[in-house]
Design a protein around this motif. Structure first.
Motif, PDB file in Angstrom:
ATOM      1  N   LEU A 284      -3.475   7.652  19.739  1.00  0.00           N
ATOM      2  CA  LEU A 284      -2.071   7.987  19.970  1.00  0.00           C
ATOM      3  C   LEU A 284      -1.563   8.975  18.926  1.00  0.00           C
ATOM      4  CD1 LEU A 284      -0.524   4.542  21.010  1.00  0.00           C
ATOM      5  CD2 LEU A 284      -1.032   6.508  22.475  1.00  0.00           C
ATOM      6  N   SER A 285      -2.152   8.946  17.743  1.00  0.00           N
ATOM      7  CA  SER A 285      -1.841   9.942  16.705  1.00  0.00           C
ATOM      8  C   SER A 285      -3.008   9.983  15.731  1.00  0.00           C
ATOM      9  CB  SER A 285      -0.539   9.577  15.975  1.00  0.00           C
ATOM     10  OG  SER A 285      -0.751   8.510  15.083  1.00  0.00           O
ATOM     11  N   ASP A 286      -2.963  10.928  14.830  1.00  0.00           N
ATOM     12  CA  ASP A 286      -4.005  10.993  13.808  1.00  0.00           C
ATOM     13  C   ASP A 286      -3.842   9.838  12.815  1.00  0.00           C
ATOM     14  OD1 ASP A 286      -4.913  13.346  14.909  1.00  0.00           O
ATOM     15  OD2 ASP A 286      -3.608  14.599  13.653  1.00  0.00           O
ATOM     16  N   MET A 287      -4.884   9.564  12.138  1.00  0.00           N
ATOM     17  CA  MET A 287      -4.868   8.665  10.982  1.00  0.00           C
ATOM     18  C   MET A 287      -4.497   7.215  11.330  1.00  0.00           C
ATOM     19  SD  MET A 287      -3.148  11.326   8.286  1.00  0.00           S
ATOM     20  CE  MET A 287      -4.157  11.067   6.842  1.00  0.00           C
ATOM     21  N   VAL A 288      -4.923   6.752  12.499  1.00  0.00           N
ATOM     22  CA  VAL A 288      -4.799   5.332  12.856  1.00  0.00           C
ATOM     23  C   VAL A 288      -6.086   4.640  12.417  1.00  0.00           C
ATOM     24  CG1 VAL A 288      -4.571   3.663  14.730  1.00  0.00           C
ATOM     25  CG2 VAL A 288      -3.307   5.825  14.820  1.00  0.00           C
ATOM     26  N   VAL A 289      -5.972   3.541  11.752  1.00  0.00           N
ATOM     27  CA  VAL A 289      -7.153   2.810  11.263  1.00  0.00           C
ATOM     28  C   VAL A 289      -7.912   2.229  12.447  1.00  0.00           C
ATOM     29  CG1 VAL A 289      -7.993   0.906   9.839  1.00  0.00           C
ATOM     30  CG2 VAL A 289      -6.029   2.277   9.073  1.00  0.00           C
ATOM     31  N   PRO A 290      -9.182   2.597  12.625  1.00  0.00           N
ATOM     32  CA  PRO A 290      -9.964   2.078  13.756  1.00  0.00           C
ATOM     33  C   PRO A 290     -10.088   0.554  13.716  1.00  0.00           C
ATOM     34  CG  PRO A 290     -11.071   3.939  12.699  1.00  0.00           C
ATOM     35  CD  PRO A 290      -9.948   3.524  11.783  1.00  0.00           C
TER      36      PRO A 290
ATOM     37  N   VAL B 275       2.160   9.330   9.472  1.00  0.00           N
ATOM     38  CA  VAL B 275       2.089   9.574  10.924  1.00  0.00           C
ATOM     39  C   VAL B 275       2.876   8.513  11.709  1.00  0.00           C
ATOM     40  CG1 VAL B 275      -0.144  10.729  10.720  1.00  0.00           C
ATOM     41  CG2 VAL B 275      -0.055   8.253  11.213  1.00  0.00           C
ATOM     42  N   MET B 276       3.603   7.655  10.997  1.00  0.00           N
ATOM     43  CA  MET B 276       4.294   6.540  11.652  1.00  0.00           C
ATOM     44  C   MET B 276       5.261   7.015  12.728  1.00  0.00           C
ATOM     45  SD  MET B 276       6.468   3.460   9.890  1.00  0.00           S
ATOM     46  CE  MET B 276       7.637   4.572   9.095  1.00  0.00           C
ATOM     47  N   ASP B 277       6.089   8.020  12.424  1.00  0.00           N
ATOM     48  CA  ASP B 277       7.086   8.490  13.399  1.00  0.00           C
ATOM     49  C   ASP B 277       6.408   9.085  14.633  1.00  0.00           C
ATOM     50  OD1 ASP B 277       9.140   7.660  11.793  1.00  0.00           O
ATOM     51  OD2 ASP B 277       9.424   9.619  10.832  1.00  0.00           O
TER      52      ASP B 277
ATOM     53  N   SER C  80       0.846  -1.200   0.000  1.00  0.00           N
ATOM     54  CA  SER C  80       0.000   0.000   0.000  1.00  0.00           C
ATOM     55  C   SER C  80       0.876   1.243   0.000  1.00  0.00           C
ATOM     56  CB  SER C  80      -0.917   0.009   1.222  1.00  0.00           C
ATOM     57  OG  SER C  80      -1.573   1.259   1.343  1.00  0.00           O
ATOM     58  N   GLU C  81       0.506   2.212  -0.824  1.00  0.00           N
ATOM     59  CA  GLU C  81       1.288   3.449  -0.900  1.00  0.00           C
ATOM     60  C   GLU C  81       1.079   4.312   0.343  1.00  0.00           C
ATOM     61  OE1 GLU C  81       1.625   7.380  -3.801  1.00  0.00           O
ATOM     62  OE2 GLU C  81       0.461   5.623  -4.457  1.00  0.00           O
ATOM     63  N   TYR C  82      -0.088   4.138   1.013  1.00  0.00           N
ATOM     64  CA  TYR C  82      -0.424   5.039   2.112  1.00  0.00           C
ATOM     65  C   TYR C  82      -0.430   4.360   3.492  1.00  0.00           C
ATOM     66  CZ  TYR C  82      -2.002   7.803  -1.843  1.00  0.00           C
ATOM     67  OH  TYR C  82      -2.059   8.496  -3.023  1.00  0.00           O
ATOM     68  N   LEU C  83      -0.796   3.084   3.528  1.00  0.00           N
ATOM     69  CA  LEU C  83      -0.960   2.408   4.820  1.00  0.00           C
ATOM     70  C   LEU C  83       0.228   1.499   5.148  1.00  0.00           C
ATOM     71  CD1 LEU C  83      -4.724   1.377   4.565  1.00  0.00           C
ATOM     72  CD2 LEU C  83      -3.757   3.303   5.845  1.00  0.00           C
TER      73      LEU C  83
ATOM     74  N   ALA D 195       5.325 -14.410  28.618  1.00  0.00           N
ATOM     75  CA  ALA D 195       5.096 -14.183  30.044  1.00  0.00           C
ATOM     76  C   ALA D 195       5.025 -12.705  30.398  1.00  0.00           C
ATOM     77  CB  ALA D 195       6.198 -14.862  30.854  1.00  0.00           C
ATOM     78  N   GLU D 196       5.630 -11.872  29.567  1.00  0.00           N
ATOM     79  CA  GLU D 196       5.711 -10.452  29.896  1.00  0.00           C
ATOM     80  C   GLU D 196       4.662  -9.596  29.202  1.00  0.00           C
ATOM     81  OE1 GLU D 196       9.710  -9.111  29.246  1.00  0.00           O
ATOM     82  OE2 GLU D 196      10.540 -10.984  30.005  1.00  0.00           O
ATOM     83  N   GLY D 197       4.228  -9.992  28.043  1.00  0.00           N
ATOM     84  CA  GLY D 197       3.272  -9.156  27.334  1.00  0.00           C
ATOM     85  C   GLY D 197       2.802  -9.766  26.038  1.00  0.00           C
ATOM     86  N   GLY D 198       2.161  -8.955  25.192  1.00  0.00           N
ATOM     87  CA  GLY D 198       1.614  -9.436  23.933  1.00  0.00           C
ATOM     88  C   GLY D 198       2.130  -8.623  22.763  1.00  0.00           C
ATOM     89  N   LEU D 199       2.081  -9.230  21.588  1.00  0.00           N
ATOM     90  CA  LEU D 199       2.488  -8.572  20.356  1.00  0.00           C
ATOM     91  C   LEU D 199       1.223  -8.232  19.559  1.00  0.00           C
ATOM     92  CD1 LEU D 199       5.026  -7.790  18.639  1.00  0.00           C
ATOM     93  CD2 LEU D 199       4.716  -9.968  17.448  1.00  0.00           C
ATOM     94  N   PHE D 200       0.994  -6.925  19.362  1.00  0.00           N
ATOM     95  CA  PHE D 200      -0.215  -6.457  18.694  1.00  0.00           C
ATOM     96  C   PHE D 200       0.133  -5.832  17.343  1.00  0.00           C
ATOM     97  CE2 PHE D 200      -1.397  -6.724  23.079  1.00  0.00           C
ATOM     98  CZ  PHE D 200      -2.771  -6.930  23.114  1.00  0.00           C
ATOM     99  N   THR D 201      -0.765  -6.008  16.377  1.00  0.00           N
ATOM    100  CA  THR D 201      -0.645  -5.285  15.101  1.00  0.00           C
ATOM    101  C   THR D 201      -1.478  -4.018  15.202  1.00  0.00           C
ATOM    102  OG1 THR D 201      -2.542  -6.441  14.148  1.00  0.00           O
ATOM    103  CG2 THR D 201      -0.348  -7.408  13.777  1.00  0.00           C
ATOM    104  N   VAL D 202      -1.079  -3.005  14.445  1.00  0.00           N
ATOM    105  CA  VAL D 202      -1.891  -1.796  14.308  1.00  0.00           C
ATOM    106  C   VAL D 202      -1.588  -1.201  12.938  1.00  0.00           C
ATOM    107  CG1 VAL D 202      -0.147  -0.335  15.436  1.00  0.00           C
ATOM    108  CG2 VAL D 202      -2.517   0.442  15.306  1.00  0.00           C
ATOM    109  N   THR D 203      -2.618  -0.753  12.237  1.00  0.00           N
ATOM    110  CA  THR D 203      -2.446  -0.202  10.893  1.00  0.00           C
ATOM    111  C   THR D 203      -2.736   1.299  10.910  1.00  0.00           C
ATOM    112  OG1 THR D 203      -3.083  -2.320   9.907  1.00  0.00           O
ATOM    113  CG2 THR D 203      -3.178  -0.380   8.477  1.00  0.00           C
TER     114      THR D 203
END
Length: 426
Positions: free
Chosen positions: A203-209, A232-234, A178-181, A219-227
């Motif tokens: 956390l920032s603008d333009m996060v896909v709901p 706005v990545m940085d 994707s050119e944008y996402l 044991a310590e936590g989870g790995l989540f995806t977010v698009t």
């Protein structure tokens, strides 16, 4: 006690009586266990040759001993999960070391006695040198693969912040081409799961709901995806870090993941080819529970397992039970047998130099009682003091110098003496 004394004295009637007296005294007082040490009639050669050979054999003796100790210790390293069984794998011609030593017989086929002593010495030196050279090559290969496996273990044994993700992520977890996402991977502490679900979209603008999904957990936590949108990545990364959400620097690249899997498969395949489980396990032998059957080391299964700590254990088991261990055991035996022949050769040469011609001496092997070493030495000095009165006197008075004799701290007694220490793992 794993220390033995190889000694010799003249074989004439007077000295044979001394032998009997020594045997009687040491047996009655339980000072040592004694047995005759049979050395064949070797070709003597010239006096000059014997003197030169004496020095060469001294060096060869030390070298051979160092090589067998290296092999013994390496067997211990390779058998790291079965260190209690290392000693039983140290055999010479198929028997334990003490049995071989106390029942020593010269190997006429390997070291023919009709040839000059120097030829025998050179054959022994060549054999031990070749074993040491091969050991260096094989140990380097072992250490290289072991190092690669340890690096892999670090990758697979770490937490979600550090470990490889190649076995966790799938193509469908990401928005690709994707050119944008772009899809990011975020490590969230277990205590912050609810906070993440409530705040990630803001956390920032333009996060896909509703774009987040947990794809792995430890044991310590989870790995989540977010698009989100690339531009706005940085900003998202900064805000995530402020909230203790750590973004992994990972971008799905199918080619790169494929290369990594192929590399791991190659490592597993190389390991299997070189170090497969021995087919000669005894009927009562059992592999550790952590070891799998040889069939389970197939390339397909190796690829599936390689990303787990259990796979590392499987591969190391394959390594320790395979041809490397067999080579070490075979060549330990060869080197040990050569070493004892060097001892026999030294005893012969020193006996001829000490007692003269014609060759007539008796060699004997003594295994001292641990608590009676000093007393045994005193008994031997008394029994054989007539062979060298000055040396015997110096044994009683350690501060006394023997005129004209420079031993450079080497032990010297009225009789020929060489120590054989079988404590090879210390």
């Amino acid at each position: 006690m794993s220390e033995f004394w190889l000694i010799s004295a003249p074989g004439d009637k007077t000295n044979l009586q001394a032998w009997e007296r020594m045997n009687t005294v040491t047996s009655k007082s339980n000072l040592s266990s004694n047995s005759k040490f049979h050395i064949p009639d070797l070709k003597v050669g010239t006096l000059d040759a014997l003197v030169g050979l004496s020095d060469e054999l001294g060096k060869l003796d030390s070298f051979a001993e160092s090589v067998i100790k290296k092999i013994a210790q390496y067997i211990g390293e390779v058998m790291e999960d079965s260190k209690d069984k290392v000693q039983e794998n140290l055999l010479a011609n198929g028997v334990d070391l003490i049995s071989y030593l106390t029942r020593f017989e010269w190997d006429m086929a390997k070291y023919p006695i009709k040839q000059p002593l120097k030829n025998i010495s050179e054959a022994l030196a060549k054999q031990v040198t070749q074993i040491e050279t091969d050991l260096k090559t094989r140990s380097a290969a072992y250490n290289n693969i072991k190092g690669n496996l340890q690096s892999l273990e670090k990758k697979t044994a770490g937490n979600l912040l550090t470990r490889t993700l190649a076995d966790i992520v799938h193509k469908e977890d990401f928005v690709l081409n994707s050119e944008y996402l772009i899809t990011l991977l975020v490590v969230v502490p277990k205590s912050s799961y609810i906070q993440w679900q409530k705040t990630y979209e803001s956390l920032s603008d333009m996060v896909v709901p509703r774009s987040t999904k947990m794809i792995a957990e430890d044991a310590e936590g989870g790995l989540f995806t977010v698009t989100l949108f690339r531009k706005v990545m940085d900003d998202f990364k900064v805000k995530a870090r402020e909230n203790r959400f750590m973004v992994r620097e990972f971008y799905f690249d199918e080619k790169e993941l494929k290369c990594e899997k192929e590399e791991l498969m190659k490592l597993a395949s190389d390991k299997k080819q070189q170090y497969v489980i021995s087919a000669k396990l005894g009927a009562t032998d059992r592999l550790p529970e952590s070891c799998l059957s040889s069939e389970m080391a197939s390339a397909a299964l190796a690829m599936e397992l390689l990303h787990t700590a259990r796979a590392i254990t499987v591969l190391l088991c394959l390594f320790s039970q395979g041809p490397l261990l067999r080579w070490l055991k075979v060549n330990f035996s060869e080197a040990f047998v050569a070493w004892i022949h060097v001892k026999a050769l030294r005893a012969f040469v020193e006996s001829v130099l000490r007692y003269g011609l014609p060759v007539n001496f008796q060699a004997m092997l003594l295994q001292p009682n641990r608590k009676s070493v000093k007393r045994l030495r005193d008994v031997l000095n008394v029994v054989f003091k007539h062979l060298d009165e000055v040396a015997a006197a110096s044994m009683m008075d350690p501060g006394m110098d023997i005129p004209g004799l420079q031993l450079s701290n080497q032990e010297y007694y009225p009789y020929v003496y060489f120590k054989i220490d079988l404590s090879l793992l210390d």
